[in-house]
Design an enzyme around this catalytic site. Structure first.
Site, mmCIF file in Angstrom:
data_model
loop_
_atom_site.group_PDB
_atom_site.id
_atom_site.type_symbol
_atom_site.label_atom_id
_atom_site.label_comp_id
_atom_site.label_asym_id
_atom_site.label_seq_id
_atom_site.Cartn_x
_atom_site.Cartn_y
_atom_site.Cartn_z
ATOM 1 N N GLY A 99 -32.176 55.131 -16.320
ATOM 2 C CA GLY A 99 -33.058 54.464 -17.286
ATOM 3 C C GLY A 99 -34.525 54.626 -16.925
ATOM 4 N N SER A 139 -31.831 40.232 -11.451
ATOM 5 C CA SER A 139 -32.778 39.463 -12.252
ATOM 6 C C SER A 139 -32.679 37.992 -11.929
ATOM 7 C CB SER A 139 -32.520 39.652 -13.740
ATOM 8 O OG SER A 139 -33.413 38.829 -14.461
ATOM 9 N N TYR A 179 -25.917 39.581 -21.125
ATOM 10 C CA TYR A 179 -26.909 40.254 -20.269
ATOM 11 C C TYR A 179 -27.009 39.545 -18.918
ATOM 12 C CZ TYR A 179 -31.487 41.467 -18.357
ATOM 13 O OH TYR A 179 -32.506 41.850 -17.512
HETATM 14 P P1 NDP Z 1 -36.445 48.933 -20.687
HETATM 15 O O1 NDP Z 1 -35.691 48.588 -21.908
HETATM 16 O O2 NDP Z 1 -37.872 49.338 -20.803
HETATM 17 O O3 NDP Z 1 -35.688 50.049 -19.864
HETATM 18 C C1 NDP Z 1 -34.304 50.120 -19.840
HETATM 19 C C2 NDP Z 1 -33.891 51.559 -19.653
HETATM 20 O O4 NDP Z 1 -32.446 51.618 -19.654
HETATM 21 C C3 NDP Z 1 -34.375 52.482 -20.765
HETATM 22 O O5 NDP Z 1 -34.845 53.662 -20.142
HETATM 23 C C4 NDP Z 1 -33.109 52.763 -21.559
HETATM 24 O O6 NDP Z 1 -33.091 54.028 -22.165
HETATM 25 C C5 NDP Z 1 -32.085 52.713 -20.444
HETATM 26 N N1 NDP Z 1 -30.715 52.600 -20.959
HETATM 27 C C6 NDP Z 1 -30.219 51.677 -21.808
HETATM 28 N N2 NDP Z 1 -28.932 51.959 -22.092
HETATM 29 C C7 NDP Z 1 -28.607 53.083 -21.418
HETATM 30 C C8 NDP Z 1 -27.438 53.882 -21.318
HETATM 31 N N3 NDP Z 1 -26.336 53.590 -22.011
HETATM 32 N N4 NDP Z 1 -27.457 54.967 -20.527
HETATM 33 C C9 NDP Z 1 -28.569 55.296 -19.843
HETATM 34 N N5 NDP Z 1 -29.718 54.584 -19.905
HETATM 35 C C10 NDP Z 1 -29.724 53.499 -20.685
HETATM 36 O O7 NDP Z 1 -36.316 47.627 -19.778
HETATM 37 P P2 NDP Z 1 -36.871 47.242 -18.319
HETATM 38 O O8 NDP Z 1 -37.666 48.335 -17.736
HETATM 39 O O9 NDP Z 1 -37.461 45.906 -18.433
HETATM 40 O O10 NDP Z 1 -35.503 47.080 -17.516
HETATM 41 C C11 NDP Z 1 -35.197 47.803 -16.349
HETATM 42 C C12 NDP Z 1 -34.405 46.925 -15.394
HETATM 43 O O11 NDP Z 1 -35.196 45.810 -14.984
HETATM 44 C C13 NDP Z 1 -33.133 46.334 -15.990
HETATM 45 O O12 NDP Z 1 -32.107 46.404 -15.020
HETATM 46 C C14 NDP Z 1 -33.498 44.893 -16.247
HETATM 47 O O13 NDP Z 1 -32.372 44.057 -16.191
HETATM 48 C C15 NDP Z 1 -34.427 44.639 -15.097
HETATM 49 N N6 NDP Z 1 -35.318 43.511 -15.220
HETATM 50 C C16 NDP Z 1 -36.279 43.458 -16.193
HETATM 51 C C17 NDP Z 1 -37.127 42.369 -16.264
HETATM 52 C C18 NDP Z 1 -38.181 42.250 -17.295
HETATM 53 O O14 NDP Z 1 -38.844 41.225 -17.317
HETATM 54 N N7 NDP Z 1 -38.378 43.236 -18.149
HETATM 55 C C19 NDP Z 1 -37.022 41.285 -15.298
HETATM 56 C C20 NDP Z 1 -35.992 41.456 -14.316
HETATM 57 C C21 NDP Z 1 -35.196 42.534 -14.288
HETATM 58 P P3 NDP Z 1 -33.880 54.344 -23.535
HETATM 59 O O15 NDP Z 1 -35.304 54.605 -23.106
HETATM 60 O O16 NDP Z 1 -33.189 55.565 -24.030
HETATM 61 O O17 NDP Z 1 -33.751 53.164 -24.425
#
Ligand code: NDP
Length: 315
Positions: free
Chosen positions: A9, A142, A190
């Site tokens: 991701g 998280s 989630y």
């Molecule tokens: P984003 O939505 O920006 O990034 C998530 C990424 O996961 C994207 O690149 C997305 O791809 C990818 N993804 C989703 N489904 C799939 C799949 N089936 N196969 C491969 N890749 C996939 O969110 P964040 O950057 O915020 O999240 C990243 C991590 O951080 C997660 O684990 C989240 O739980 C964690 N997190 C986030 C927080 C926040 O406040 N935002 C806080 C704490 C933890 P695509 O670009 O194609 O959609």
């Protein structure tokens, strides 16, 4: 030699910011494991990551076939694997009905937990073979899955119950789509998946740290209120959430800062301890944080591991 790190991701948000932070050091070759090849290439380019520091490889965590294919493709490159970062996630807080992975598991737990579980289990063999000085397997956690925190107490709270929905296949046909067997709730699914991530990291540590020398770690990088994670939320939420986190909870962190934090967990020699859930204080210093009762339940971690092995076809 340069270290090789796979980040799932990495096409947006935290994963992209981490890829950039690591690539900029010139010490890392970043493999961006993404479901949308073109989006990932464009993201790398617009983030200014230079060509010699990254590769994009296709990975859809919502399909076990794709996970296995990714592992094969990676092995064909013939490069060692030094660090794996399980970062990708989906968050579907406004969904009224569940969606499902290729194999028919509820999408949030299927992607965030089961897809990563299979990937991490397969790639552990590759990590074992690496001669790198500090090999690591990192699963992004998280605060929202941690009911010992304020944020973790906003309903619906994470709760895996006795795992009856997972045991039944999480398919919404002959079992509930929720791990605890309850009604579908996207926000809870989630949070449950994040509890699974944190339990999995600890179970990896107990089973494999001594034998392999691999460092297993999780982290909460702070609330990155502007990432794509909230793309499915209602517009008013998306408008108010960043200032709320900035000025009220003070938990807000920029994508850039969060990326630097995760990059520390990848490469900082002072963060090499295994079995740790890292967090950062208001001065941006890392510390070993406590997990909630459920997220540190060793019996639940073992049960989850064994059930997940069956569901992904490893047992
Ligand atoms: P984003 O939505 O920006 O990034 C998530 C990424 O996961 C994207 O690149 C997305 O791809 C990818 N993804 C989703 N489904 C799939 C799949 N089936 N196969 C491969 N890749 C996939 O969110 P964040 O950057 O915020 O999240 C990243 C991590 O951080 C997660 O684990 C989240 O739980 C964690 N997190 C986030 C927080 C926040 O406040 N935002 C806080 C704490 C933890 P695509 O670009 O194609 O959609």
């Amino acid at each position: 030699r340069k270290g090789n790190v796979i980040i799932t991701g990495a096409s947006s948000g935290l994963g992209l910011a981490t890829a950039k932070a690591l690539a900029e050091t010139g010490q890392w070759n970043v493999i961006m494991a993404c479901r949308n090849f073109l989006k990932a290439e464009r993201a790398a380019k617009s983030a200014g990551i230079t060509k010699e520091n990254y590769n994009v490889m296709h990975l859809d965590l919502a399909s076990f076939d794709s996970v296995r294919q990714f592992v094969e493709n990676f092995r064909r490159l013939g490069m060692p694997l030094d660090v794996l970062v399980c970062n990708a996630a989906v968050y579907l807080p406004t969904a009224k009905e569940p969606s499902f992975t290729a194999e028919g598991f509820e999408l949030s737990v299927g992607t965030n937990h089961l897809g990563h579980f299979l990937l991490a289990r397969l790639l552990l063999d590759d990590l074992k073979l690496s001669d790198y000085s500090s090999k690591r397997l990192i699963i992004v956690g998280s605060i929202t899955g941690n009911t010992n925190t304020l944020a973790g107490n906003v309903p619906p709270k994470a709760n895996l119950g006795d795992l009856r929905g997972l045991a039944g296949g999480l398919n919404g046909i002959n079992s509930s789509p929720m791990i605890d067997g309850g009604e579908f709730d996207g926000a809870k699914a989630y949070k449950d998946s994040k509890v699974c991530n944190m339990l999995t990291m600890q179970e990896f540590h107990r089973r494999y740290h001594e034998e392999t020398g691999v460092t297993f770690a999780s982290l909460y990088p702070g609330c990155i209120a502007e990432t794509g994670l909230f793309r499915e939320h209602i517009p008013l939420f998306r408008l108010l959430f960043p200032p709320f986190q900035k000025y009220i909870t003070k938990g807000y962190v920029s994508e850039e800062e969060a990326g630097k934090r995760l990059a520390q967990v990848v490469s900082d020699p002072t963060l090499a301890k295994s079995g740790v859930y890292w967090s950062w204080n208001k001065y941006s210093s890392s510390f070993e944080n406590q997990l909630s009762e459920e997220a540190s339940d060793t019996e639940k971690a073992r049960k989850l591991w064994e059930m997940s092995e069956k569901l992904v076809g490893l047992a």
